[in-house]
Structure formats: structure tokens, C-alpha cells
Design an enzyme around this catalytic site. Structure first.
Site, PDB file in Angstrom:
ATOM      1  N   ASP A   8       0.869  -1.168   0.000  1.00  0.00           N
ATOM      2  CA  ASP A   8       0.000   0.000   0.000  1.00  0.00           C
ATOM      3  C   ASP A   8       0.914   1.228   0.000  1.00  0.00           C
ATOM      4  OD1 ASP A   8      -2.386   1.645   0.511  1.00  0.00           O
ATOM      5  OD2 ASP A   8      -1.577   1.818   2.541  1.00  0.00           O
ATOM      6  N   ASP A  10      -0.179   5.220   1.044  1.00  0.00           N
ATOM      7  CA  ASP A  10      -0.392   6.203   2.106  1.00  0.00           C
ATOM      8  C   ASP A  10      -0.458   5.526   3.467  1.00  0.00           C
ATOM      9  OD1 ASP A  10      -0.488   8.497   0.435  1.00  0.00           O
ATOM     10  OD2 ASP A  10      -2.517   7.951  -0.179  1.00  0.00           O
TER      11      ASP A  10
END
Length: 257
Positions: A8, A10
Site C-alpha cells: 500500500d 499512504d
């Protein structure tokens, strides 16, 4: 056998949400809006994945809110927010989290594939990778706008598996949020969570391990949930392989039962 790491962005590659929040607020001010997203409000809005989706949700909670417009207006406002965020990234405001660069380097040298599965825009991802001098290190990038539904739906992970041409059992996801964990788990991918500023109190049931960070030799990680680390101070590729193998054995045992 572990063949790929899927990151991922953020909160996982970088603690970027505060930079996103600042960019949203700057875009609102430029547009003459009286909106301000403080940390408490933003924490609630993060339950909605995607920047445009957050703006739309915010408007739907108070349809008469000053300045609200239609979809084109939301898109323009979000585009300006992304430009402000990109400027912050280029200015060095969003460094990588502890251990991220090291783990990426270890995985590349070991011949693993690397991928990104995120709800943020691909432009934002590439800005971060360029600033961190990681452009070209990933075999594929699947952003939220490339799939039909964003996290917690599994679509971004399923598309990543398709592009990597790997089964879920040969991959490991690295996430920071409950929504990301749910998305990866729904795609059948074992997941390690590194807690971020906005996810400390979320539910990570089903994660392979929950840590405060990947860590460095001089900056040890803390294990909140998961298998033993056997005295290892930082999350390296050997530890991830061991955890992944343990998860695979448990899954096989469960399938037999």
C-alpha cells in the site's frame, strides 16, 4: 513460496496522510471555501477511500455546505489538491517510513517481484516514488482509478495478482489500515500491518502480524500481534518469508480439515 511483496502507499510506504490533509485544506482555501478538515474529522473521512470520494461524502453529510458543486467541480478541486500534494512531496515533506527502503532493496536483490496496490491516484504514487528515488523499482502499480471499486473491495489486489501473474498464496501484502487489510484478505493475500498515525485504534483481526513499523537495526520494531520474531530487531526478508510460510502451513492445514 513467497514471490512478491505488494505495498500500500499512504501510511505504509510513507506517513503521507498529514500532507494529504494539508493539501486538501490549502485547496479549499484557494477555492474560497470555509471548509477545514482537522485531524479528528480527517480520521473519520479516511473511512471513505479515495480523495474525490471523501469530498463527495463530506458534501453529502451537509448538502447546503458553502461551495458545493457537481462531479466536475469535485474533480477540479481534487486535481488542485493533488497538485499541492505533489509540490509538498517534491519539497521533501513526505519521507519514506522506517525500514521501507531497506526492505525494498532486500526484495529486489532476492529476485522477488514488487508491486503497489493503492486507492490513491497513480500520479501521486509516481511523485512519491520519484522523490524517494524508487521510480522503476516496482513491477506494477495498480491505483484506485484503475479498478471498479476501491478498498475494502479486493479489486485492486485482484488486478495486481493478474498483472504479476501470481496466485495469492505466493504474495504478501503490506498495509497500514483496516480497510486495506480487508481488501488484501478478501483477495486471499496474507497481510502484515505497520500501524500509522491514523490507524492505531483500528481492528486488524486476521492480519499475519501487526507492527508499529518495519524498523531498522538501530530502531527496533514493536510487535503488537502476530508470530514470534525470534529476537529480530527489524523486519527483514527472512522474517517475512518465515511468517509467510507459517501462514501457508496454517492455511493448508485448515483446508485439509
Amino acid at each position: 513460496m513467497l514471490q512478491a511483496l505488494i505495498f500500500d502507499v499512504d501510511g505504509t510506504l510513507a506517513e503521507s496522510e498529514e500532507a494529504h490533509r494539508a493539501a486538501f485544506n490549502a485547496a479549499f482555501a484557494e477555492a474560497g471555501l470555509d471548509w477545514y478538515w482537522d485531524r479528528e474529522l480527517y480520521a473519520q473521512l479516511l473511512k471513505v477511500t479515495g480523495g474525490k470520494e471523501r469530498i463527495r461524502h463530506y458534501l453529502q453529510q451537509a448538502p447546503r455546505r458553502l461551495g458545493g458543486g457537481g462531479e466536475d467541480w469535485i474533480a477540479r478541486l481534487h486535481q488542485r489538491k493533488n497538485a499541492l500534494y505533489a509540490a509538498a512531496v517534491r519539497g521533501g515533506a513526505v519521507p519514506l517510513r522506517s525500514g521501507v527502503r531497506r526492505l525494498i532493496s532486500e526484495a529486489r536483490h532476492a529476485g522477488l517481484q514488487l508491486a503497489i496496490a493503492t486507492t490513491t491516484s497513480e500520479a501521486n504514487v509516481r511523485e512519491l516514488l520519484e522523490a524517494a528515488e524508487l521510480a522503476g523499482h516496482f513491477d506494477c502499480i495498480v491505483a484506485g482509478d484503475a479498478v471498479r471499486a476501491k478498498k475494502p473491495a479486493p479489486h485492486v489486489y485482484l488486478e495486481t495478482l493478474r498483472r504479476l501473474q501470481l496466485p495469492a498464496r505466493d504474495c504478501l501484502a503490506l498495509e497500514d489500515s483496516e480497510l486495506g487489510l480487508r481488501a488484501a484478505s478478501a483477495a486471499g493475500i496474507a497481510t502484515v500491518v505497520t500501524l500509522s498515525v491514523y490507524t492505531l485504534q483500528q481492528d486488524f483481526s486476521g492480519a499475519l502480524a501487526v507492527l508499529d513499523q518495519l524498523g531498522e537495526p538501530q530502531q527496533p520494531f514493536r510487535l503488537r500481534e502476530g508470530p514470534q520474531a525470534d529476537g529480530v530487531s527489524h523486519v527483514n526478508l527472512d522474517l517475512l518469508r518465515r511468517w509467510h510460510q507459517q501462514a501457508s502451513l496454517r492455511a493448508e492445514a485448515g483446508a485439509v480439515l
